[in-house]
Design a protein around this motif. Structure first.
Motif: not given
Length: 427
Positions: A107-120
């Motif tokens: 979940r943490a990795e998915a959340e981090e990935k989602r944050r990175q996608q949003i930032a990107r």
């Protein structure tokens, strides 16, 4: 099992404390049966057991007893199932913890990935907005430059340059710019007006007028152009030329468009010609002021203002008249020539006739209307300075040469009538 954090009872099928929601820390209990099962599977424990053969397993499954050495025995199916169940239960806790940790990490990795996608995505959107803004600015600059150059070469741009040159006194440049504007749109009157100002400022009114008249000759239906010419005449105090211009116009739409400047010429009630008696002539115009002269001079607003019919006396009279409308535009001059030629009466009738008389007698003269009779008794030529006839005259004694004449109101003389009288009274 109790929670190590708050001490609450945790059901066996739960991985989190129902009270404090903390994760359960499970430490499996030692089960010696697993060691036994391990040894059974391996086949020996410190040389105390023998390898289980396939036939023995078959017999065991058939329920037949097997004999081994005194240190060991074969476990029943139920015991094996119980051992396996305990082992599964004991290993379930670590597996759940491992699964929970993996899930949390996932979940943490998915959340981090989602944050990175949003930032990107935000960075990409920002770049796109910046790129779009730059493109818009470039287009705006290009459009502005294009619009500027288009304006400079347009009718309005040439007019603006022409007016600037005119204000600065550069008449050659101004003339070129105004001619350029006219070439771009010959129907608009501003170009001609600007060009005429070039001549006006150089005191060349004829040149300024020629600009308009040349344009009208090729555009006889251009109402706006006619208005521009009229404004030129008004501004330069050449009002009479307004009527001259409109008199030559044959386009009804143009005349309708400049109706306010049309000044109708006055109308005469009497046709010009020769008349045998005194006449009166009346002048009229639709709501406009009329000025006239009778001495042959050109009328203007300083001439006699018409208020009543004009009396035409004997002789030749030239009546010239203009109308002036509300905009002070004078009409074209109307001129008519009248001749009043009153016929002269015959020589006056005198009685009695020539002869010799022996009794007192009176001499009478027949005076027609409009005449005055004059006479003499000595035979001299009578005139308006002679004795005026006012009634019968006593015939003098002796011989008398009587002469009479009639003089009209206009001063015309008739022929002279002469009589020779001899009065010799009887006894």
């Amino acid at each position: 099992m109790r929670c190590t954090h708050c001490g609450a009872i945790i059901p066996d099928d739960m991985l989190y404390c129902p009270e404090c929601n903390m994760e359960v820390q499970i430490v499996p209990d030692y089960n010696p049966l697993e060691d036994v099962l391990a040894r059974e599977v391996k086949g020996s424990v410190e040389d105390a057991t023998r390898q289980i053969k396939t036939d023995d397993i078959r017999r065991y499954r058939r329920g037949e007893a097997l004999e081994y050495n005194n240190s060991t025995r074969v476990l029943s199916q139920n015991e094996l199932d119980e051992i396996r169940a305990r082992r599964n239960a004991a290993s379930q806790g670590p597996r759940n913890r491992q699964t929970t940790g993996a899930m949390r990490q996932g979940r943490a990795e998915a959340e981090e990935k989602r944050r990175q996608q949003i930032a990107r995505k935000k960075r990409l959107a920002k770049k796109r907005r910046k790129r779009a803004l730059i493109i818009l600015l470039v287009f705006a600059v290009l459009a502005g430059m294009s619009g500027f150059f288009l304006y400079q070469n347009s009718y309005a741009g040439q007019m603006s340059k022409g007016n600037q040159a005119l204000r600065s006194g550069d008449y050659t440049a101004a003339e070129n710019y105004f001619n350029s504007a006219i070439s771009k749109n010959e129907k608009k009157p501003e170009g001609y007006t600007g060009l005429s100002k070039v001549y006006i400022q150089q005191d060349d009114l004829d040149g300024a007028e020629a600009v308009f008249l040349t344009a009208i000759s090729s555009q006889p239906s251009n109402v706006e152009l006619y208005r521009a010419v009229i404004s030129f005449y008004v501004d330069t105090d050449q009002l009479l030329k307004v009527s001259e211009l409109l008199d030559d116009c044959e386009d009804d739409e143009v005349l309708k468009g400049v109706q306010a400047y049309v000044s109708n010429a006055p109308e005469f009630s009497l046709e010009e010609g020769t008349y045998s008696e005194v006449q009166e002539v009346s002048l009229s115009s639709s709501g406009e002021t009329i000025y006239y002269t009778t001495d042959g001079s050109e009328p203007d607003t300083s001439s006699e203002k018409y208020t009543e019919p004009i009396l035409l006396q004997e002789g030749e009279t030239t009546v010239m008249a203009i109308s002036v409308n509300k905009r002070e535009i004078p009409s074209l001059t109307v001129s008519k020539v009248y001749t009043i030629n009153i016929p002269v009466a015959d020589a006056p009738a005198v009685t009695p006739s020539t002869g010799q008389y022996d009794a007192a007698t009176q001499i009478t003269i027949n005076v027609p209307e409009g005449y005055t009779a004059y006479y003499t008794l000595d035979g001299s030529e009578p005139s308006d300075t002679s004795a005026k006839y006012e009634g019968p005259i006593d015939m003098p004694e002796g011989q008398t040469m009587f002469s009479a004449v009639l003089v009209s109101k206009q001063g015309k003389y008739t022929q002279v009538t002469k009589r020779n009288y001899v009065l010799e009274p009887a006894g």
